[in-house]
Enzyme design. Sequence first.
Site: not given
Ligand code: NAI
Length: 794
Positions: A192, A244-247, A249, A266, A300, A397
Amino acid sequence: MSIVETFVAMDYGSAPEDPRETLAWLDAHGRSFGHFIGGKWHKSSSAQKFETKDPSTGKVIATVTQGSVEDVDAAVRAARTALPKWQALTNNARSRFLYAIARHLQKHSRRLAVLETIDNGKPIRESRDLDIPLVVRHFYYHAGWAQILDQAFPGYVPCGVAGQIIPWNFPLLMLSWKIAPALAAGNTVVLKPAEFTPLTALAFAEICQDVGLPPGVVNIVTGDGSTGEALVKHPDVDKIAFTGSTEVGRAIRKATADGHKKLSLELGGKSPFVVFEDADLDSAVEGLVDGIWLNQGQVCCAGSRLLMQESVAAELTEKIRERMRNLRVGSPLDKSIDIGAIVAPVQLERIQKLVKQGIEEGAECWQPPCEMPATGLFFPPTLLTNFHPSSTVAQQEIFGPVVVAMTFRTHREAVELANNTTYGLAASVWSESINVALEVAAQIKAGVVWVNSTNLFDASCGFGGYRESGFGREGGREGMLEYLEPQWFKKAKALPEKKSGHATEAAEPPTVSESAIDRTVKLYIGGKQSRPDSGYSISVRDTHGKILGEAPLGNRKDIRNAVEAARKASAWGKATTHTRAQVLYYIAENLSQRTDELERRLEALVGRRQAKREVAAAIERIFSYAAWADKYDGAVHSPPLRSISIAMNESIGAVGVICPNELPLLGLLSLVLPLIAAGNTVVAIPSETYPLIIGDLYQIFETSDLPGGTVNFVSGRTSELAKTLAEHDDIDAIWCFSNARDAASVKLWSAGNLKQVFTHEGRQIDWYDANQSEGRWFLQHATQVKNVWVPYGE
Ligand code: NAI
């Protein structure tokens, strides 16, 4: 005007990329996409749709489909159906598919780069020169692993169906990091993409069709977090890989607690960019431009925390400001800009809010006077100074083009500041002294450390975090192991329901066995025998109900004391591997001398033959880990850059161990030994069946030069103690081998600080069989790989 004056006065013109071919590709798809499931496009007129926009203009690029629970289910079923056929192919056949994908990606590289740029807002220079070449390299590299899979990973089998969820900052690159190793290892996938950037994943789906990849091997379902959640919770998925985000994760850790999905995360970072006074400051400034302004800082592993040695801070800050004045913010399709658009309004608001909060908390904000585009989502390069190391902008972050700068005086202070967040993804260290740089690199808690460089990546070098930046690695051998499992483990039967325990609080008048009188053991904390805080003991009985002795009933406070002792004993991790090996040999010798005594004790529990066998196997196991202690070393990678990458197997820290009920001696040692051989310290909860064994073990440890606090024992009610241990923020990893219920609970409880969790998943392990219960599989979980990149050449 002299040549020099002309040169200085010259400005960059615009150099726009021609997007026509990409737009034509979008038009050919009617600018509307369904999911890619079972090798076909699934478009449904009734499905919910959403728009994906160009963040630099706000214009709609295309419409994509919101994946429902049913869509995810259809994709998982397609992946499951495809699995046996995919696995039945030869390694060479799978390898050829990966090569074919790599070649097709290369053939369409410009179209993909433009598509990435208009969907994400990143400068075309980056998508063209960094993202897409790395994507291609990833598939070529993993085509190689597919070819030599059996030789490279004997005894391992693929996990099965992998569910993969990726973010929006490097959409196609993150896809390649997920899909290439999964396919190379023989898995099928449902991926996804992020809701803001789904288009290159859909273009990739088309490439899968073009190369004739068997239907269902790769499935792409678009949608938002709820689609991701459906994938995470699907019962027929064997492995979840998330970036994605730690939250989120943390939410995924909890959602996968009750089941056997293998998990890699990650997550975020707040990576230090450490500049020492002897650094080449001009190079460091260029490094910083890459470190924090690559992809508008939405990276990240961005070097978002600049730590400057005080003696050069003023000079360095001025050089940085000068450089920032020359950064150009503008249309991402313009080849001469440095900073493109922020991915989405919500992300721009997040950056604005955090910077505002930083200023309100007292930080000084400096932004160069740069021309900003009139429309679109842009944020200027920003430098924040004069804030407290514990303030929001120093800890959180920001994920935008914002660097926060602080100073340090000594090397020690630099390391302390570098490690002063909950994250541990990456770090950059700048010093012309290789000794200083490597010494500091070794002390920083991060999965990647770049010496005099930043943001270097290659498929051959594992990438991933320490601490709350997640666990698991992508790339290299470690990355492949995330998609493989030992064959015996995959086939292992479930543990039988626990037989009635032998440790009970004495309710009825017990029959006391002869040897029980003197069998009162204590807890073992910080190298000292101590009474339990509760003041209670539990009677341990044999299978006939006879009391064998009294074991202390430890509680939360005892666990907390033991964790503190384990943390204080961290010098064990710095001891040489030779020293650790010697201590283990000494333990083996001392245990051998007490063979008769140990056999007698176990005899009451399991009979004479079993007791003899267990003690003999335990002694041999100690010898084995003494042998492993100085042999489980890392690797040196040669990425296709002028750099080497030193992959070091580092200890994880303080680890909680919940021992198996069966084989109280051998089971306990099989878990504690690999951990201490690798330099960790341990808090172990012995088997409830026969916790008395700790009394013999601590006497042996005390006479074997094992430093106090390296191993701590707290006996008592396993589930209660396990909760305190798994929730403790000073515990870095937890191993749980008691039963299926505890294993699931521990995963849930560990989510707070995202500990690494290693369990038997409630399956049976033959603790006598060294192939199952000893060696690399355990050592791999007892260590985390740090890649230190060291460039060479002038
Ligand atoms: P996010 O962690 O919400 O999104 C990343 C992926 O997870 C997206 O594909 C999203 O649709 C999916 N996702 C969201 N909620 C989910 C759930 N409950 N179960 C499974 N999948 C889910 O990140 P977001 O909201 O786009 O960005 C928020 C913050 O996260 C950013 O400001 C940044 O600080 C951080 N972030 C860190 C990343 C990294 O590479 N470490 C990448 C993206 C965001």
